[in-house]
Design an enzyme around this catalytic site. Structure first.
Site: not given
Ligand code: PGA
Length: 254
Positions: A9, A11, A94, A96, A166, A172, A211
């Site tokens: 992903n 982003k 997601h 976000e 998640e 993140g 992460s």
């Molecule tokens: P990350 O993000 O690996 O940077 O924690 C995962 C995600 O948001 O899909």
């Protein structure tokens, strides 16, 4: 389930030069394995670029899809457009998007339907906040997120479902869930699916996200109900992402 799914992903990152270099680096460092599926989700403007450059074993995914078909929806991208660009997967729900763009379960249901109608496989993200976790509400919250989609769909529409667990506090932040605590939620998700249908429970890949990196991937992937990962930060480093993919590949060979 022996198949693993490793999803990048990206982003809102990348540009044509960065993306091109990233795909080349992944290609150079990855050991292809038929049971380990690599899905690349770039930012929308670069779907075509990645589709043209990627080798065939990398599968194209998108990070979003409109809940509408066509018309006056400025800035939106429809399922038909994604399918036109040979997009095979789409990330839906997601955290976000839920948090920053106010996507509620109703919107997510609509997006899910448009993915299915356009033969794009949905990767449905679910996960609790740290407050839910501290209040002992993790399972109930995740149940409501899953139920919002599966209760309104015929089983036939759920055949291609992938779920990504998640925990929001792990995205993140560098703070991964321990393999055991992730597995606890994954097995809860599997049981939730079992209440709908045994084939659905058996065949739905459940990915972990938050992460994930090459140091923690192996322990996570060894858990019974973890069938791969949705990877943000570490997917922007080609060598690191390939290492994670290769770890998954080795485990499917065992
Ligand atoms: P990350 O993000 O690996 O940077 O924690 C995962 C995600 O948001 O899909």
């Amino acid at each position: 389930m022996n198949n693993m799914y490793i999803v990048a992903n990206w982003k809102m990152n990348g540009d044509q030069i960065f993306n091109s270099h990233l795909i080349t680096t992944i290609e150079k460092n990855s050991v292809i394995n038929d049971a380990s599926h690599m899905i690349i989700c770039p930012s929308m403007p670069y779907l075509q670029q990645i589709n043209t450059q990627k080798p065939s074993y990398m599968i194209l995914g998108a990070q979003n899809i409109s809940q509408y078909d066509t018309g006056a929806y400025t800035g939106e991208v429809s399922g038909k457009m994604l399918a036109d660009l040979k997009t095979k997967y789409v990330i839906i729900g997601h955290s976000e998007r839920r948090e920053l763009y106010n996507e509620d379960n109703n919107v997510i249901r609509g997006k899910f339907s448009k993915a299915i109608e356009n033969n794009i496989k949905p990767i449905l993200c679910v996960g609790e906040t740290i407050e839910h976790r501290n209040n002992g509400e993790t399972f109930d919250y995740i149940h409501s997120q899953i139920d919002a989609v599966i209760s309104s769909n015929k089983l036939d529409n759920l055949k291609e479902l992938i779920i990504a667990y998640e925990p929001i506090w792990a995205i993140g932040t560098g703070q991964t869930a321990t393999p055991e605590s992730a597995e606890e939620v994954h097995s809860y998700i599997r049981n939730t699916l079992l209440n709908t249908d045994s084939n659905l429970a058996e065949n739905t890949p459940i990915l972990y996200g938050g992460s994930v990196n090459s140091d923690n991937a192996e322990k996570l992937f060894k858990m019974e109900n973890i069938n791969g990962a949705l990877i943000g930060g570490a997917s922007l480093n080609g060598e690191e992402f390939s290492k994670i993919y290769n770890i998954a590949g080795e485990l499917t060979n065992e």
